[in-house]
Design an enzyme around this catalytic site. Structure first.
Site, PDB file in Angstrom:
ATOM      1  N   LYS A  78      17.379 -15.586  74.881  1.00  0.00           N
ATOM      2  CA  LYS A  78      16.998 -15.572  76.294  1.00  0.00           C
ATOM      3  C   LYS A  78      17.723 -14.435  77.021  1.00  0.00           C
ATOM      4  O   LYS A  78      18.882 -14.134  76.685  1.00  0.00           O
ATOM      5  CB  LYS A  78      17.393 -16.922  76.900  1.00  0.00           C
ATOM      6  CG  LYS A  78      16.982 -17.151  78.345  1.00  0.00           C
ATOM      7  CD  LYS A  78      17.423 -18.547  78.797  1.00  0.00           C
ATOM      8  CE  LYS A  78      17.006 -18.895  80.200  1.00  0.00           C
ATOM      9  NZ  LYS A  78      17.427 -20.255  80.601  1.00  0.00           N
ATOM     10  N   SER A 153      13.856 -23.076  82.826  1.00  0.00           N
ATOM     11  CA  SER A 153      13.791 -21.648  83.007  1.00  0.00           C
ATOM     12  C   SER A 153      13.582 -20.861  81.712  1.00  0.00           C
ATOM     13  O   SER A 153      13.189 -19.699  81.767  1.00  0.00           O
ATOM     14  CB  SER A 153      15.074 -21.151  83.678  1.00  0.00           C
ATOM     15  OG  SER A 153      16.198 -21.373  82.850  1.00  0.00           O
ATOM     16  N   SER A 177      16.586 -26.616  81.199  1.00  0.00           N
ATOM     17  CA  SER A 177      15.836 -25.395  80.899  1.00  0.00           C
ATOM     18  C   SER A 177      15.496 -25.180  79.442  1.00  0.00           C
ATOM     19  O   SER A 177      14.730 -24.266  79.137  1.00  0.00           O
ATOM     20  CB  SER A 177      16.601 -24.183  81.404  1.00  0.00           C
ATOM     21  OG  SER A 177      16.392 -24.070  82.777  1.00  0.00           O
TER      22      SER A 177
END
Ligand code: GLN
Length: 470
Positions: A78, A153, A177
């Site tokens: 990420k 997210s 997330s």
């Protein structure tokens, strides 16, 4: 459908000579190209991944016993996790062009076991959001229905695994997330106990909540990655030396599982989520487990507590992005004050600014006790209640989210509606406990994936992973 069932399946294929690390990387690069429109990646490290693959193929040819435990596994990270020499931006404009000076401990540990890193995935800016619509790189699309959000997210990370562009993905989970996008995309998503994996090299959002989490197609892969990344780190004092529990094989022993009825039998929960969760419970009962409804009267406090504390921590953590030390500096600034104000105004998204304002407010003198102190007290009550439940039960079961993945724009206009959708995931971060999103079925109405969540007591992740089949 993924080409390889699991990391061990992929490694068996290389060992048998039916494929090579290079061929695997080429396959995943092809998948990335084919699914470009989903916008899961913000950067693909194609050349580097191929070079690493060639290096590993040589290493294997020279001495098959010398390769690491992640030999051949292709992993995405990420855009909130640092990798030395590579750009990391937290999907923001404020860090555009910033290159990491060092790698996150988790990343170093993966590389030391011969993982191949394929690219950096899209996400909500600094991890703030639940739909991945809040990214400087534009939204990510759900591979199950490109008109719908992937969750957030870590939306890009979830889709990178869902679309079979890598073997596993690292995300971050401050309030869900990893688990929520995993649930929305029909894959496995796991958040360990707070502190189990070092946060060194993870861009901070809410430091007392943040954890690196793992996405995979199989729980066994999650167990393997956890085992490699976990453990003490001199750069993170919240990562202690935990007595390692034995890796259990699939555990068929009878377990006690608690659930909160009001999280399932509730008008505001989608009918599909209700029925999938109920049938998951039926399955557990049929398998001989004890599954009981338990009272949890603090549900209404979860979201306010989480959003007061995380915005407070975010307002402090994000003060480092000041246009002076690194990242974006406004071209229009004529003095110091303007450098701060313009750089931050231009660099942060609306949602990030909203949270900084909210966090600064709850920490301000005169309001500190009413909001911040109160929320700390509420967090303690929530933790105590959860600990009490674990005295009688092995696991707590909850839906991942009250609804399936929505369409773009459905919640982005209403921040409070967006915050409320995190109700079932933030509990694990408030209590610091491990939790996993398990793919459990599909919504009969929309066809979208639905996950259920299992949470365990602190440091019991091996037990949890063993239970779900690792
Ligand atoms: N959706 C939650 C938030 O916006 C969780 C984010 C996360 O876990 N990083 O804060």
């Amino acid at each position: 459908m993924s080409k390889f069932d699991s990391i061990s399946d992929l490694q068996a294929a290389v060992r048998s000579g039916s494929t090579s690390c290079r061929a695997i990387v080429e396959y995943y690069l092809g998948q990335i190209e084919k699914t470009k429109d989903l916008n899961a990646y913000v950067e693909v490290w194609a050349e580097e991944a191929l070079q690493q693959a060639d290096k590993l193929d040589r290493k294997f040819r020279e001495n098959p016993a010398s390769v690491g435990r992640l030999f051949g596994a292709v992993i995405s990270i990420k855009d909130l996790i640092c990798y030395a020499g590579h750009e990391v931006t937290g999907a923001s404009k404020i860090l555009k062009g910033f290159r990491s000076l060092y790698s996150a401990t988790a990343v170093e540990r993966l590389l030391s076991e011969d993982a191949i890193l394929i690219g950096r995935t899209n996400c909500d800016q600094f991890g703030m959001g639940s739909t991945n619509e809040n990214s400087a790189y534009g939204p990510v699309r759900n591979a199950a229905d490109p008109d719908r959000v992937p969750g957030g997210s870590s939306g890009g990370a979830a889709v990178s695994v869902q679309a079979d562009t890598c073997t596993a993905a690292l995300g971050t989970d401050t309030g869900g997330s990893v688990r929520q996008p995993a649930g929305f995309c029909g894959i496995w998503g796991f958040k360990p106990t707070y502190g189990r994996i070092s946060r060194h090299g993870l861009l901070a959002y809410g430091s007392s909540f943040d954890q690196i989490g793992i996405f995979a197609q199989k729980p066994a892969d999650i167990a393997l990655l956890l085992d490699i990344m976990q453990g003490p780190d001199e750069f993170d004092s919240t990562a202690p030396d935990v007595p390692k529990q034995e890796q259990k094989q699939h555990d068929s022993g009878r377990r006690r599982i608690a659930y909160f009825s009001q999280t399932i039998d509730n008008e505001s929960v989608d009918a599909g989520v209700r029925s999938v969760t109920r049938s998951y419970i039926d399955g557990l009962v049929q398998a001989g487990h004890q599954v009981d409804p338990v009272d949890f009267d603090l549900l209404d406090y979860i979201i306010p507590t989480y959003y007061v504390l995380t915005t407070a921590e975010a307002s402090s953590n994000l003060s480092r992005y000041d246009g002076i030390r690194y990242g974006h500096r406004s071209a229009g600034a004529r003095n110091l004050e303007e450098t701060y104000v313009l750089s931050r105004s231009e660099g942060f998204s609306e949602e990030v600014k909203r949270r900084i304002l909210l966090g600064t407010f709850v920490l301000s003198s005169g309001y500190y006790d009413a909001y911040y102190t109160k929320a700390q007290q509420a967090r303690r009550l929530i933790r105590n209640r959860i600990q009490e439940i674990f005295r009688g039960y092995d696991f707590i079961l909850l839906p991942v989210a009250p609804s399936v993945a929505g369409r773009f724009g459905e919640k982005s206009e209403d921040p409070v509606a967006m915050y409320l959708s995190d109700i079932y995931t933030v509990l694990a971060n408030l209590a610091g406990i491990p939790a996993i999103a398990v793919p459990a079925g599909k919504d009969p109405e929309t066809g979208m994936p639905i996950g259920v969540q299992l949470m365990a007591d602190v440091w019991k992740e091996e037990d949890l992973l063993g239970f779900v089949g690792a």
